[in-house]
Design a protein around this motif. Sequence first.
Motif, PDB file in Angstrom:
ATOM      1  N   LEU A   1      37.382  17.515  27.748  1.00 58.28           N
ATOM      2  CA  LEU A   1      37.113  18.797  28.183  1.00 58.28           C
ATOM      3  C   LEU A   1      35.562  19.002  28.170  1.00 58.28           C
ATOM      4  O   LEU A   1      34.950  19.517  29.535  1.00 58.28           O
ATOM      5  N   ALA A   2      34.869  18.998  27.282  1.00 63.47           N
ATOM      6  CA  ALA A   2      33.311  19.189  27.162  1.00 63.47           C
ATOM      7  C   ALA A   2      32.670  18.448  28.197  1.00 63.47           C
ATOM      8  O   ALA A   2      31.780  18.707  28.715  1.00 63.47           O
ATOM      9  N   ALA A   3      33.117  17.281  28.651  1.00 62.80           N
ATOM     10  CA  ALA A   3      32.364  16.353  29.518  1.00 62.80           C
ATOM     11  C   ALA A   3      32.285  17.043  30.978  1.00 62.80           C
ATOM     12  O   ALA A   3      31.422  17.010  31.532  1.00 62.80           O
ATOM     13  N   ALA A   4      33.593  17.534  31.158  1.00 65.20           N
ATOM     14  CA  ALA A   4      33.454  18.537  32.563  1.00 65.20           C
ATOM     15  C   ALA A   4      33.066  19.924  32.392  1.00 65.20           C
ATOM     16  O   ALA A   4      32.591  20.662  33.467  1.00 65.20           O
ATOM     17  N   ARG A   5      33.403  20.435  31.195  1.00 63.54           N
ATOM     18  CA  ARG A   5      32.795  21.801  30.992  1.00 63.54           C
ATOM     19  C   ARG A   5      31.965  22.100  29.632  1.00 63.54           C
ATOM     20  O   ARG A   5      32.579  22.408  28.684  1.00 63.54           O
ATOM     21  N   PRO A   6      30.691  21.393  29.992  1.00 65.29           N
ATOM     22  CA  PRO A   6      29.824  21.673  28.560  1.00 65.29           C
ATOM     23  C   PRO A   6      29.530  23.010  28.145  1.00 65.29           C
ATOM     24  O   PRO A   6      29.721  24.016  28.754  1.00 65.29           O
ATOM     25  N   GLY A   7      29.653  22.979  26.628  1.00 66.52           N
ATOM     26  CA  GLY A   7      29.499  24.245  25.946  1.00 66.52           C
ATOM     27  C   GLY A   7      31.052  25.111  25.780  1.00 66.52           C
ATOM     28  O   GLY A   7      31.150  26.159  25.224  1.00 66.52           O
ATOM     29  N   ILE A   8      31.930  24.273  26.378  1.00 70.97           N
ATOM     30  CA  ILE A   8      33.219  25.064  25.967  1.00 70.97           C
ATOM     31  C   ILE A   8      33.732  25.344  24.469  1.00 70.97           C
ATOM     32  O   ILE A   8      33.568  24.456  23.708  1.00 70.97           O
ATOM     33  N   ARG A   9      34.003  26.573  24.184  1.00 74.07           N
ATOM     34  CA  ARG A   9      34.394  26.972  22.689  1.00 74.07           C
ATOM     35  C   ARG A   9      35.723  26.317  22.504  1.00 74.07           C
ATOM     36  O   ARG A   9      36.649  26.265  23.319  1.00 74.07           O
ATOM     37  N   THR A  10      35.799  26.240  21.056  1.00 78.35           N
ATOM     38  CA  THR A  10      37.012  25.611  20.697  1.00 78.35           C
ATOM     39  C   THR A  10      37.642  26.264  19.533  1.00 78.35           C
ATOM     40  O   THR A  10      36.725  26.595  18.523  1.00 78.35           O
ATOM     41  N   LEU A  11      38.938  26.451  19.295  1.00 77.65           N
ATOM     42  CA  LEU A  11      39.479  26.617  18.007  1.00 77.65           C
ATOM     43  C   LEU A  11      40.735  25.878  17.793  1.00 77.65           C
ATOM     44  O   LEU A  11      41.528  25.892  18.749  1.00 77.65           O
ATOM     45  N   TYR A  12      40.562  25.151  16.823  1.00 78.99           N
ATOM     46  CA  TYR A  12      41.726  24.420  16.472  1.00 78.99           C
ATOM     47  C   TYR A  12      42.661  24.999  15.567  1.00 78.99           C
ATOM     48  O   TYR A  12      42.424  25.676  14.904  1.00 78.99           O
ATOM     49  N   MET A  13      44.068  24.477  15.777  1.00 82.62           N
ATOM     50  CA  MET A  13      45.044  24.894  14.812  1.00 82.62           C
ATOM     51  C   MET A  13      45.719  23.831  14.438  1.00 82.62           C
ATOM     52  O   MET A  13      45.858  22.811  15.097  1.00 82.62           O
ATOM     53  N   SER A  14      46.292  23.976  13.121  1.00 83.22           N
ATOM     54  CA  SER A  14      47.318  22.860  12.895  1.00 83.22           C
ATOM     55  C   SER A  14      48.161  23.190  11.468  1.00 83.22           C
ATOM     56  O   SER A  14      47.656  24.312  10.835  1.00 83.22           O
ATOM     57  N   GLY A  15      49.213  22.885  11.442  1.00 78.74           N
ATOM     58  CA  GLY A  15      50.145  23.135  10.431  1.00 78.74           C
ATOM     59  C   GLY A  15      50.073  22.349   9.106  1.00 78.74           C
ATOM     60  O   GLY A  15      50.665  22.457   8.087  1.00 78.74           O
ATOM     61  N   TYR A  16      49.326  21.207   9.424  1.00 81.62           N
ATOM     62  CA  TYR A  16      49.034  19.974   8.407  1.00 81.62           C
ATOM     63  C   TYR A  16      48.038  20.607   7.360  1.00 81.62           C
ATOM     64  O   TYR A  16      47.388  21.547   7.629  1.00 81.62           O
ATOM     65  N   PRO A  17      47.935  20.084   5.826  1.00 81.14           N
ATOM     66  CA  PRO A  17      47.210  20.424   4.989  1.00 81.14           C
ATOM     67  C   PRO A  17      45.722  20.226   5.684  1.00 81.14           C
ATOM     68  O   PRO A  17      45.600  19.055   6.477  1.00 81.14           O
TER      69      PRO A  17
ATOM     70  N   LEU B   1      35.822  25.772  14.262  1.00 76.25           N
ATOM     71  CA  LEU B   1      36.554  27.091  13.667  1.00 76.25           C
ATOM     72  C   LEU B   1      38.113  26.506  13.400  1.00 76.25           C
ATOM     73  O   LEU B   1      38.642  25.459  14.709  1.00 76.25           O
ATOM     74  N   PHE B   2      38.999  26.969  12.562  1.00 76.07           N
ATOM     75  CA  PHE B   2      40.170  26.333  12.278  1.00 76.07           C
ATOM     76  C   PHE B   2      41.317  27.563  12.012  1.00 76.07           C
ATOM     77  O   PHE B   2      40.837  28.443  11.355  1.00 76.07           O
ATOM     78  N   LEU B   3      42.475  27.489  12.658  1.00 76.30           N
ATOM     79  CA  LEU B   3      43.424  28.391  12.272  1.00 76.30           C
ATOM     80  C   LEU B   3      44.654  27.639  11.857  1.00 76.30           C
ATOM     81  O   LEU B   3      45.122  26.727  12.345  1.00 76.30           O
ATOM     82  N   GLN B   4      44.985  28.190  10.690  1.00 75.40           N
ATOM     83  CA  GLN B   4      46.212  27.137   9.855  1.00 75.40           C
ATOM     84  C   GLN B   4      47.408  27.928  10.497  1.00 75.40           C
ATOM     85  O   GLN B   4      47.516  29.166  10.555  1.00 75.40           O
ATOM     86  N   LYS B   5      48.267  27.167  10.895  1.00 81.10           N
ATOM     87  CA  LYS B   5      49.805  27.595  11.238  1.00 81.10           C
ATOM     88  C   LYS B   5      50.607  27.733  10.039  1.00 81.10           C
ATOM     89  O   LYS B   5      50.405  26.786   9.017  1.00 81.10           O
ATOM     90  N   PRO B   6      51.577  28.661   9.886  1.00 82.94           N
ATOM     91  CA  PRO B   6      51.795  29.646  11.002  1.00 82.94           C
ATOM     92  C   PRO B   6      50.735  31.057  10.788  1.00 82.94           C
ATOM     93  O   PRO B   6      50.266  30.662   9.738  1.00 82.94           O
ATOM     94  N   PHE B   7      50.570  31.356  11.928  1.00 80.43           N
ATOM     95  CA  PHE B   7      49.527  32.538  11.775  1.00 80.43           C
ATOM     96  C   PHE B   7      50.125  33.549  12.325  1.00 80.43           C
ATOM     97  O   PHE B   7      51.423  33.950  12.713  1.00 80.43           O
ATOM     98  N   THR B   8      49.513  34.945  11.903  1.00 84.29           N
ATOM     99  CA  THR B   8      49.961  36.313  12.484  1.00 84.29           C
ATOM    100  C   THR B   8      49.228  36.731  13.597  1.00 84.29           C
ATOM    101  O   THR B   8      48.100  36.069  13.795  1.00 84.29           O
ATOM    102  N   LEU B   9      49.526  37.747  14.369  1.00 79.48           N
ATOM    103  CA  LEU B   9      48.940  38.280  15.475  1.00 79.48           C
ATOM    104  C   LEU B   9      47.503  38.615  15.103  1.00 79.48           C
ATOM    105  O   LEU B   9      46.714  38.267  15.512  1.00 79.48           O
TER     106      LEU B   9
END
Length: 150
Positions: free
Chosen positions: A99-115, A130-138
Amino acid sequence: QGTLFRILLPLVDQRGDEPEPAAEEKVEGGTETILVVEDEPAVARLAESLLSRLGYRVIAANTPPAAVAAAAAHVGPIDLVLTDVVMPGATGAQLVGYLAAARPGIRTLYMSGYPSDDVVRHGVQDGAALFLQKPFTLATLARKVREALR
């Protein structure tokens, strides 16, 4: 006929502290466009629903190739990609590279339920993204998205 449970608790001389009522956390939304990439349908629907409720415009994809196609088809800006780390076909980090190749500077937030150790092994380095642990709240989702968009 049946079962008898007997629960024995120790006697105490004093009452315990009353728990503090939970302070309502301020939930801040926005109007930016977010590409959500999640291969688990229930999590994808939840993320889309919560983000829409917060006022964001959501583009959804369930695989990395679908995300690349959706991003290419979208004419306007994509302010943030919220992507799962572990997906069939590509990792979240690989997807962000495409995605960054076509849209340089795109911001990213990763999420995962894995440790977190598994997350690091899949290309998301501690502190580097930046990382968001699943499950997450609003409230947690809203806070992390705003942090990623700043």
